[in-house]
Design a protein around this motif. Structure first.
Motif, PDB file in Angstrom:
ATOM      1  N   PRO A  76       0.520  -0.822  -0.040  1.00  0.00           N
ATOM      2  CA  PRO A  76       0.176  -0.086  -0.475  1.00  0.00           C
ATOM      3  C   PRO A  76       1.067   1.215  -0.002  1.00  0.00           C
ATOM      4  O   PRO A  76       1.055   2.257  -0.616  1.00  0.00           O
ATOM      5  CB  PRO A  76      -0.896   0.096   1.593  1.00  0.00           C
ATOM      6  CG  PRO A  76      -1.210  -1.771   2.260  1.00  0.00           C
ATOM      7  CD  PRO A  76       0.351  -2.028   1.189  1.00  0.00           C
ATOM      8  N   MET A  77       1.973   1.443   0.456  1.00  0.00           N
ATOM      9  CA  MET A  77       2.445   2.487   0.615  1.00  0.00           C
ATOM     10  C   MET A  77       3.621   2.780  -0.586  1.00  0.00           C
ATOM     11  O   MET A  77       3.917   3.999  -1.027  1.00  0.00           O
ATOM     12  CB  MET A  77       4.336   2.107   1.596  1.00  0.00           C
ATOM     13  CG  MET A  77       3.822   2.000   3.578  1.00  0.00           C
ATOM     14  SD  MET A  77       5.144   1.846   4.126  1.00  0.00           S
ATOM     15  CE  MET A  77       6.071   3.274   3.496  1.00  0.00           C
ATOM     16  N   SER A  78       4.185   1.657  -1.506  1.00  0.00           N
ATOM     17  CA  SER A  78       4.889   1.917  -2.429  1.00  0.00           C
ATOM     18  C   SER A  78       2.950   2.697  -3.476  1.00  0.00           C
ATOM     19  O   SER A  78       3.612   3.022  -4.482  1.00  0.00           O
ATOM     20  CB  SER A  78       5.292   0.808  -3.404  1.00  0.00           C
ATOM     21  OG  SER A  78       3.632  -0.935  -3.618  1.00  0.00           O
ATOM     22  N   ILE A  79       2.317   2.214  -3.716  1.00  0.00           N
ATOM     23  CA  ILE A  79       0.923   2.365  -4.641  1.00  0.00           C
ATOM     24  C   ILE A  79       0.716   3.993  -4.328  1.00  0.00           C
ATOM     25  O   ILE A  79      -0.070   4.588  -5.061  1.00  0.00           O
ATOM     26  CB  ILE A  79      -0.226   1.715  -4.180  1.00  0.00           C
ATOM     27  CG1 ILE A  79      -0.649   0.383  -4.279  1.00  0.00           C
ATOM     28  CG2 ILE A  79      -1.818   2.587  -4.818  1.00  0.00           C
ATOM     29  CD1 ILE A  79      -1.339  -0.821  -3.873  1.00  0.00           C
ATOM     30  N   VAL A  80       0.283   4.501  -3.058  1.00  0.00           N
ATOM     31  CA  VAL A  80       0.916   5.721  -2.202  1.00  0.00           C
ATOM     32  C   VAL A  80       2.004   6.178  -3.259  1.00  0.00           C
ATOM     33  O   VAL A  80       1.040   7.740  -3.657  1.00  0.00           O
ATOM     34  CB  VAL A  80       0.160   5.790  -0.657  1.00  0.00           C
ATOM     35  CG1 VAL A  80       0.657   7.396  -0.754  1.00  0.00           C
ATOM     36  CG2 VAL A  80      -0.408   4.996  -0.633  1.00  0.00           C
ATOM     37  N   LEU A  81       2.524   6.123  -3.097  1.00  0.00           N
ATOM     38  CA  LEU A  81       4.040   6.769  -3.870  1.00  0.00           C
ATOM     39  C   LEU A  81       3.570   6.931  -5.237  1.00  0.00           C
ATOM     40  O   LEU A  81       4.170   7.866  -5.377  1.00  0.00           O
ATOM     41  CB  LEU A  81       5.323   6.524  -3.237  1.00  0.00           C
ATOM     42  CG  LEU A  81       6.618   6.660  -3.244  1.00  0.00           C
ATOM     43  CD1 LEU A  81       6.664   8.357  -3.203  1.00  0.00           C
ATOM     44  CD2 LEU A  81       7.429   5.759  -3.534  1.00  0.00           C
ATOM     45  N   ILE A 101       3.303  10.103  -6.859  1.00  0.00           N
ATOM     46  CA  ILE A 101       4.715  11.027  -8.062  1.00  0.00           C
ATOM     47  C   ILE A 101       3.428  10.958  -9.034  1.00  0.00           C
ATOM     48  O   ILE A 101       4.550  12.530 -10.139  1.00  0.00           O
ATOM     49  CB  ILE A 101       5.152   9.944  -8.574  1.00  0.00           C
ATOM     50  CG1 ILE A 101       6.523   9.593  -7.332  1.00  0.00           C
ATOM     51  CG2 ILE A 101       6.625  10.097  -9.294  1.00  0.00           C
ATOM     52  CD1 ILE A 101       7.506   8.210  -6.893  1.00  0.00           C
ATOM     53  N   GLY A 102       2.841   9.912  -9.667  1.00  0.00           N
ATOM     54  CA  GLY A 102       1.746  10.876 -11.037  1.00  0.00           C
ATOM     55  C   GLY A 102       1.471  11.836 -10.985  1.00  0.00           C
ATOM     56  O   GLY A 102       1.268  12.371 -11.793  1.00  0.00           O
ATOM     57  N   VAL A 103       0.811  12.469  -9.736  1.00  0.00           N
ATOM     58  CA  VAL A 103       0.087  13.479  -9.639  1.00  0.00           C
ATOM     59  C   VAL A 103       1.312  14.735  -9.344  1.00  0.00           C
ATOM     60  O   VAL A 103       0.817  16.417  -9.820  1.00  0.00           O
ATOM     61  CB  VAL A 103      -0.785  13.858  -8.383  1.00  0.00           C
ATOM     62  CG1 VAL A 103      -1.088  15.393  -7.427  1.00  0.00           C
ATOM     63  CG2 VAL A 103      -2.023  12.870  -7.969  1.00  0.00           C
TER      64      VAL A 103
END
Length: 62
Positions: free
Chosen positions: A9-14, A18-20
């Motif tokens: 989940p931390m990598s998905i949030v990261l 970064i995409g935003v």
């Protein structure tokens, strides 16, 4: 195995964050002209005539 429950989940949030940031930077014009400032440094402005304000006043003809 328990660490994956935290890391995935931390990598998905990261990745989302970064995409935003990338989307914001492209929408605000950060990547519009990448070569212009580099070429502008190399331009020689010595051959340009001086602006009209800096020219000495001309002498009146008699």
């Amino acid at each position: 195995m328990e660490s994956l429950y935290l890391l995935v989940p931390m990598s998905i949030v990261l990745v989302f964050f970064i995409g935003v940031l990338f989307w914001w930077s492209t929408r605000s014009g950060q990547f519009d002209d990448l070569e212009g400032p580099a070429h502008r440094i190399l331009m020689d402005d010595d051959n340009l005539p001086p602006p009209p304000d800096s020219q000495p006043p001309s002498k009146p003809e008699a």
